[in-house]
Design a protein around this motif. Structure first.
Motif, PDB file in Angstrom:
ATOM      1  N   ARG A  75       0.825  -1.205   0.000  1.00  0.00           N
ATOM      2  CA  ARG A  75       0.000   0.000   0.000  1.00  0.00           C
ATOM      3  C   ARG A  75       0.861   1.258   0.000  1.00  0.00           C
ATOM      4  N   ALA A  76       2.021   1.191   0.647  1.00  0.00           N
ATOM      5  CA  ALA A  76       2.893   2.363   0.713  1.00  0.00           C
ATOM      6  C   ALA A  76       3.627   2.610  -0.595  1.00  0.00           C
ATOM      7  N   LEU A  77       3.958   1.546  -1.326  1.00  0.00           N
ATOM      8  CA  LEU A  77       4.886   1.670  -2.449  1.00  0.00           C
ATOM      9  C   LEU A  77       4.220   1.780  -3.813  1.00  0.00           C
ATOM     10  N   ALA A  78       2.973   1.349  -3.946  1.00  0.00           N
ATOM     11  CA  ALA A  78       2.335   1.333  -5.272  1.00  0.00           C
ATOM     12  C   ALA A  78       0.888   1.784  -5.163  1.00  0.00           C
ATOM     13  N   PRO A  79       0.467   2.745  -5.988  1.00  0.00           N
ATOM     14  CA  PRO A  79      -0.920   3.199  -5.961  1.00  0.00           C
ATOM     15  C   PRO A  79      -1.825   2.220  -6.693  1.00  0.00           C
ATOM     16  N   PRO A  80      -3.152   2.354  -6.526  1.00  0.00           N
ATOM     17  CA  PRO A  80      -4.077   1.530  -7.307  1.00  0.00           C
ATOM     18  C   PRO A  80      -3.825   1.702  -8.804  1.00  0.00           C
ATOM     19  N   GLY A  81      -3.866   0.594  -9.521  1.00  0.00           N
ATOM     20  CA  GLY A  81      -3.622   0.607 -10.953  1.00  0.00           C
ATOM     21  C   GLY A  81      -2.187   0.379 -11.348  1.00  0.00           C
ATOM     22  N   ALA A  82      -1.260   0.476 -10.389  1.00  0.00           N
ATOM     23  CA  ALA A  82       0.161   0.338 -10.718  1.00  0.00           C
ATOM     24  C   ALA A  82       0.545  -1.125 -10.890  1.00  0.00           C
ATOM     25  N   PRO A  83       1.522  -1.406 -11.772  1.00  0.00           N
ATOM     26  CA  PRO A  83       2.036  -2.776 -11.872  1.00  0.00           C
ATOM     27  C   PRO A  83       2.959  -3.086 -10.699  1.00  0.00           C
ATOM     28  N   VAL A  84       2.909  -4.312 -10.230  1.00  0.00           N
ATOM     29  CA  VAL A  84       3.806  -4.796  -9.179  1.00  0.00           C
ATOM     30  C   VAL A  84       4.423  -6.090  -9.689  1.00  0.00           C
ATOM     31  N   LEU A  85       5.750  -6.149  -9.780  1.00  0.00           N
ATOM     32  CA  LEU A  85       6.421  -7.356 -10.258  1.00  0.00           C
ATOM     33  C   LEU A  85       6.482  -8.390  -9.147  1.00  0.00           C
ATOM     34  N   VAL A  86       6.157  -9.627  -9.491  1.00  0.00           N
ATOM     35  CA  VAL A  86       6.144 -10.722  -8.519  1.00  0.00           C
ATOM     36  C   VAL A  86       6.847 -11.927  -9.119  1.00  0.00           C
ATOM     37  N   GLU A  87       7.408 -12.752  -8.270  1.00  0.00           N
ATOM     38  CA  GLU A  87       7.977 -14.006  -8.743  1.00  0.00           C
ATOM     39  C   GLU A  87       6.863 -14.913  -9.252  1.00  0.00           C
ATOM     40  N   SER A  88       7.190 -15.759 -10.199  1.00  0.00           N
ATOM     41  CA  SER A  88       6.208 -16.689 -10.739  1.00  0.00           C
ATOM     42  C   SER A  88       6.795 -18.098 -10.735  1.00  0.00           C
ATOM     43  N   PRO A  89       6.233 -18.986  -9.897  1.00  0.00           N
ATOM     44  CA  PRO A  89       5.080 -18.816  -9.021  1.00  0.00           C
ATOM     45  C   PRO A  89       5.444 -18.057  -7.754  1.00  0.00           C
ATOM     46  N   THR A  90       4.414 -17.668  -6.985  1.00  0.00           N
ATOM     47  CA  THR A  90       4.651 -16.911  -5.765  1.00  0.00           C
ATOM     48  C   THR A  90       3.550 -17.181  -4.760  1.00  0.00           C
ATOM     49  N   TYR A  91       3.698 -16.608  -3.585  1.00  0.00           N
ATOM     50  CA  TYR A  91       2.787 -16.790  -2.461  1.00  0.00           C
ATOM     51  C   TYR A  91       1.418 -16.180  -2.773  1.00  0.00           C
ATOM     52  N   PRO A  92       0.319 -16.955  -2.728  1.00  0.00           N
ATOM     53  CA  PRO A  92      -0.995 -16.415  -3.076  1.00  0.00           C
ATOM     54  C   PRO A  92      -1.444 -15.268  -2.181  1.00  0.00           C
ATOM     55  N   GLY A  93      -1.018 -15.256  -0.922  1.00  0.00           N
ATOM     56  CA  GLY A  93      -1.399 -14.168  -0.032  1.00  0.00           C
ATOM     57  C   GLY A  93      -0.887 -12.824  -0.505  1.00  0.00           C
ATOM     58  N   MET A  94       0.275 -12.816  -1.133  1.00  0.00           N
ATOM     59  CA  MET A  94       0.802 -11.572  -1.669  1.00  0.00           C
ATOM     60  C   MET A  94      -0.006 -11.120  -2.884  1.00  0.00           C
ATOM     61  N   LEU A  95      -0.367 -12.065  -3.750  1.00  0.00           N
ATOM     62  CA  LEU A  95      -1.200 -11.715  -4.904  1.00  0.00           C
ATOM     63  C   LEU A  95      -2.546 -11.169  -4.446  1.00  0.00           C
ATOM     64  N   ALA A  96      -3.103 -11.749  -3.380  1.00  0.00           N
ATOM     65  CA  ALA A  96      -4.385 -11.269  -2.857  1.00  0.00           C
ATOM     66  C   ALA A  96      -4.262  -9.847  -2.329  1.00  0.00           C
ATOM     67  N   VAL A  97      -3.170  -9.544  -1.646  1.00  0.00           N
ATOM     68  CA  VAL A  97      -2.946  -8.188  -1.125  1.00  0.00           C
ATOM     69  C   VAL A  97      -2.867  -7.180  -2.270  1.00  0.00           C
ATOM     70  N   ALA A  98      -2.084  -7.507  -3.291  1.00  0.00           N
ATOM     71  CA  ALA A  98      -1.914  -6.584  -4.414  1.00  0.00           C
ATOM     72  C   ALA A  98      -3.241  -6.346  -5.132  1.00  0.00           C
ATOM     73  N   ARG A  99      -3.974  -7.405  -5.395  1.00  0.00           N
ATOM     74  CA  ARG A  99      -5.236  -7.242  -6.122  1.00  0.00           C
ATOM     75  C   ARG A  99      -6.271  -6.504  -5.299  1.00  0.00           C
ATOM     76  N   ALA A 100      -6.286  -6.737  -3.987  1.00  0.00           N
ATOM     77  CA  ALA A 100      -7.230  -6.020  -3.137  1.00  0.00           C
ATOM     78  C   ALA A 100      -6.927  -4.527  -3.115  1.00  0.00           C
ATOM     79  N   ALA A 101      -5.666  -4.160  -3.331  1.00  0.00           N
ATOM     80  CA  ALA A 101      -5.274  -2.752  -3.391  1.00  0.00           C
ATOM     81  C   ALA A 101      -5.442  -2.173  -4.788  1.00  0.00           C
ATOM     82  N   GLY A 102      -5.965  -2.961  -5.737  1.00  0.00           N
ATOM     83  CA  GLY A 102      -6.155  -2.477  -7.093  1.00  0.00           C
ATOM     84  C   GLY A 102      -4.902  -2.470  -7.928  1.00  0.00           C
ATOM     85  N   GLN A 103      -3.841  -3.132  -7.470  1.00  0.00           N
ATOM     86  CA  GLN A 103      -2.588  -3.191  -8.214  1.00  0.00           C
ATOM     87  C   GLN A 103      -2.600  -4.357  -9.201  1.00  0.00           C
ATOM     88  N   ARG A 104      -1.669  -4.335 -10.161  1.00  0.00           N
ATOM     89  CA  ARG A 104      -1.616  -5.341 -11.217  1.00  0.00           C
ATOM     90  C   ARG A 104      -0.371  -6.201 -11.073  1.00  0.00           C
TER      91      ARG A 104
END
Length: 495
Positions: A197-226
């Motif tokens: 929430r501090a580092l990326a606004p809604p709509g911003a891309p966030v790079l993640v490892e693939s595969p990665t922890y689903p809890g992190m993907l849930a956090v990003a999507r709930a914040a409107g990040q991509r």
């Protein structure tokens, strides 16, 4: 029979027997129930508490349990909540990226399976591996500390912040943040939420490892990040693909787990560590380092590489770590560390979201990590996880060779296996549950199309090697039902 199933069974029996008592009449004493049903006092207490919550009985401290008086509040008729579908849909469509809250990938590891089901999907230590006595003693000592129930500093207790800062440094204590750069959080998931929430606004891309922890993907999507995937191989994140993703998306945040990555177990190779930091620094991007598994190294892990934060004088890394995985699901105490102006933004969001982490938990954490029991616990877990890991890997090779394994990691809780081409993941996980073993499907670990069907099979939540053998036997039964014809095989285990 597990404690949970005993509580449910006893509550069911007492619920039926209550009808034999008059309203206000006293039920048998807890001691009498313990002797009659041959269960523990804890089971009786929890069963009575469940009936009290249902309004069936009333408990009076020191006097026992009584049948509740009739005429309690009537159950209200259900209202019409269909209007919420319109309201929530309108909110989702308002922003540049629809905000969705999908907790399914997290709930797979948090949901309690039915009684008798073996947990290969667990994300925490088995109760026998948790430091329950040390935790109880630490909590008791913490409760007696002067001011233990007062409001703590919003950033956390200074002594606990200093302890975490030492964990973030290199093996000789060099590098890394200071205690002043650390914020105490309510576990690792809370720290991750604050960081994104501090580092990326809604709509911003966030790079993640693939595969990665689903809890992190849930956090990003709930914040409107991509979330944008960057593939991982046996040596961790691939720097050339990271650079390409940064150029293509303009992302300013990368989330990674350099040590015993979840779910692959990969460790970021030494020659890639500085390269990842250099690429991120040149792109003006932050690296969120989720160091969740540093305390989960197995007995044969050898010397661990230092955190990325220890090699980062320029404040590229936002580092997070938690005590939860190595202790108990309920000791939700973690930490965030950062350098430079970003710390103030992290602090502001942390305060808005949480105010502070309860002081008794922080005091108990301090008591625990400062006690002689702490290093003994770390050694005991390291010694217990290695044979569980090796046994699960060996049983899979023997009983279900169709599930291809990567190299067994020397840290963490699980193995990452690939199912044969043509496997229906939902059919396989469903068949496993019917056979009496809960497994974690791989699909939630990918933010884009997965390259194959995978399963994450945990060994830390099991009681030991005998339960692992039985769990794999049940998984073999499921594979015989759900894998493509001819893909199973393996030596059957004795029943």
């Amino acid at each position: 029979m597990t404690e949970r199933s005993s509580v449910a069974e006893l509550a069911g029996i007492l619920r039926k027997e209550v009808d034999r008592y008059s309203p206000g009449e006293r039920l048998p004493s807890s001691r009498a129930l313990v002797e009659r049903f041959r269960v523990s006092p804890v089971t009786v207490s929890r069963a009575l508490a469940q009936l009290a919550a249902e309004g069936v009985v009333v408990t009076r401290p020191g006097a026992g349990a009584y049948r509740a008086e009739p005429g309690g509040p009537a159950t209200p008729a259900p209202g019409d909540t269909s209007w919420q579908e319109v309201a929530l849909s309108a909110q989702a469509a308002a922003g540049p990226v629809p905000r969705s809250v999908d907790a399914s990938g997290v709930l797979v590891t948090l949901a309690e399976p039915p009684p008798g089901v073996i947990e290969f999907n667990g994300g925490y230590l088995h109760p026998s591996l948790q430091p329950e006595r040390a935790l109880a003693a630490a909590l008791a000592r913490a409760g007696r500390r002067p001011g233990a129930w007062n409001r703590p500093p919003t950033d956390g207790l200074p002594e606990l912040r200093t302890w975490f800062a030492r964990q973030f440094a290199g093996p000789g204590g060099e590098g890394g943040p200071s205690g002043a750069d650390v914020l105490i959080t309510a576990g690792g998931q809370s720290a991750l939420t604050t960081a994104l929430r501090a580092l990326a606004p809604p709509g911003a891309p966030v790079l993640v490892e693939s595969p990665t922890y689903p809890g992190m993907l849930a956090v990003a999507r709930a914040a409107g990040q991509r979330p944008v995937p960057v593939p991982v191989d046996a040596d961790g994140l691939r720097p050339e693909l990271l650079a390409a993703a940064l150029r293509a998306t303009g992302a300013r945040v990368l989330v990674c787990q350099p040590l015993f990555q979840n779910p692959t177990g990969a460790v970021l190779a030494r020659e890639r560590r500085r390269e990842v930091l250099r690429i991120a620094r040149e792109a003006g991007a932050f690296v969120v380092e989720d160091d969740f598994a540093r305390s989960l190294a197995h007995e044969d892990a050898g010397a661990l590489p230092p955190p990325l934060a220890a090699d980062d004088p320029d404040g590229v890394v936002v580092h997070l770590r938690s005590l939860t995985k190595i202790t108990s699901p309920s000791l939700r105490v973690g930490a965030l560390a950062a350098r430079g102006p970003v710390l103030e933004r992290l602090r502001a969001i942390h305060v808005v979201d949480q105010f502070f982490v309860p002081r008794p938990l922080q005091e108990a954490a301090l008591e625990l990590v400062g006690s002689p029991a702490w290093p003994r616990h770390l050694r005991a877990v390291a010694a217990a996880l290695r044979p569980r890991r090796d046994h699960l890997a060996a049983e899979l090779r023997r009983q279900v060779p169709a599930l291809a394994q990567a190299a067994a990691p020397r840290g963490g809780f699980h193995l990452w296996v690939r199912a044969p081409e043509g496997t229906d993941e939902a059919a396989l996980t469903g068949a496993a549950l019917r056979a009496g073993v809960a497994v974690t499907p791989g699909r939630p670990y990918f933010c884009a199309e997965p390259p194959a069907v995978h399963l994450r099979l945990g060994f830390a939540a099991t009681a030991g090697t005998a339960e692992i053998t039985e769990g794999v036997r049940r998984l073999r039964t499921a594979c015989a039902e759900a894998l493509p014809h001819g893909a199973g095989g393996g030596e059957p285990a004795p029943a």
